[in-house]
Design an enzyme around this catalytic site. Structure first.
Site, PDB file in Angstrom:
ATOM      1  N   VAL A  99      97.745 -48.517  -5.597  1.00 20.24           N
ATOM      2  CA  VAL A  99      99.056 -48.780  -5.019  1.00 20.24           C
ATOM      3  C   VAL A  99      99.480 -47.545  -4.241  1.00 20.24           C
ATOM      4  O   VAL A  99      99.174 -46.415  -4.621  1.00 20.24           O
ATOM      5  CB  VAL A  99     100.092 -49.127  -6.112  1.00 20.24           C
ATOM      6  CG1 VAL A  99     101.521 -49.022  -5.580  1.00 20.24           C
ATOM      7  CG2 VAL A  99      99.829 -50.516  -6.663  1.00 20.24           C
ATOM      8  N   CYS A 100     100.160 -47.781  -3.135  1.00 14.22           N
ATOM      9  CA  CYS A 100     100.708 -46.706  -2.309  1.00 14.22           C
ATOM     10  C   CYS A 100      99.564 -45.780  -1.874  1.00 14.22           C
ATOM     11  O   CYS A 100      98.484 -46.245  -1.527  1.00 14.22           O
ATOM     12  CB  CYS A 100     101.810 -45.982  -3.078  1.00 14.22           C
ATOM     13  SG  CYS A 100     102.932 -44.989  -2.055  1.00 14.22           S
ATOM     14  N   THR A 101      99.766 -44.472  -1.918  1.00 17.05           N
ATOM     15  CA  THR A 101      98.734 -43.552  -1.438  1.00 17.05           C
ATOM     16  C   THR A 101      97.596 -43.368  -2.425  1.00 17.05           C
ATOM     17  O   THR A 101      96.678 -42.572  -2.161  1.00 17.05           O
ATOM     18  CB  THR A 101      99.345 -42.186  -1.092  1.00 17.05           C
ATOM     19  OG1 THR A 101     100.051 -41.682  -2.225  1.00 17.05           O
ATOM     20  CG2 THR A 101     100.290 -42.301   0.103  1.00 17.05           C
TER      21      THR A 101
END
Length: 230
Positions: A103-105
């Site tokens: 998730v995300c970076t």
């Protein structure tokens, strides 16, 4: 015969964005017959970007094999680029995992480990295009699935990601029932949660600042990946 519990392995690290982890983890905790393992170098509390800590349940060396490998995001993701032990941990766990996820970076940690080369993936909108340096195909969607890789976009999209994963593992009925149990029924007070809804000039300023901050680390990690051939 008793079925072995599903093993969900989460890589923790300092300056992890807590909601990247805690949002999906709440859903993971309701998976039938599953165990969630929080792995880091040691068992000392890991400080999140919110200022408080999460305590690992296992070390990188002692962590059980993953059925699901999950990497949350946060500023600390980019420090993982120079952590050879953590990157090797991801490669080893991914070699037998059914699903490799982020998730995300967190997708940048997977990319730096060579686990997203040639795959479509997403990340936080401000960093998304830099995935190209790792040979990843950036896709601006809330959740992206490419073969056995599932990636979520920024922060709150981790909850959506977790339901997509739940449906893949257990079917849509169980995923829907978990959604009802945690009353996941978004109704935001403001429609300003994506670049498409915000002022374009402000969005571009954030992208420029993010790239300026992280470009060098991403470039060096991509070069290192190419050099090692992972």
């Amino acid at each position: 015969m008793t079925q072995e519990p599903l093993s969900v392995v989460v890589l923790l690290f300092p300056n992890v964005t807590q909601l990247d982890f805690t949002g999906p983890a709440q859903v993971f905790s309701m998976f039938p017959n599953a165990r969630v393992h929080l792995a880091w170098h040691n068992l000392e509390p890991v400080k999140t970007d919110a200022g408080w800590c999460i305590v690992p349940t296992t070390t990188l060396g002692d962590c059980p094999a993953a059925d699901v490998l999950f990497v949350p995001g946060g500023a600390g993701t980019f420090d993982l680029f120079t952590d050879g032990t953590a990157l090797e941990f991801l490669r080893t766990q991914a070699s037998h995992a059914r699903w490799i996820t982020s998730v995300c970076t967190g997708s940048f940690a997977l990319a730096a480990a060579g686990l997203l080369t040639g795959y479509q993936a997403t990340s936080h909108w401000a960093s998304l295009q830099m995935l190209e340096e790792f040979g990843v195909v950036p896709v601006s969607k809330r959740v992206v699935r490419d073969r056995n890789r599932i990636t979520g976009a920024g922060v709150t999209s981790g909850i959506d990601f977790a339901f997509v994963l739940a449906a893949e593992l257990y079917g849509s009925e169980i995923a829907r029932n978990i959604q009802l149990a945690i009353e996941y029924d978004p109704e935001p007070p403001f429609y300003h949660g994506s670049p498409s809804q915000a002022d374009p000039q402000y969005v571009q300023e954030i992208i420029n600042a993010t790239h300026e901050l992280r470009r060098s680390a991403v470039h060096n990690a991509a070069h290192a990946l190419l050099s090692t051939g992972h």
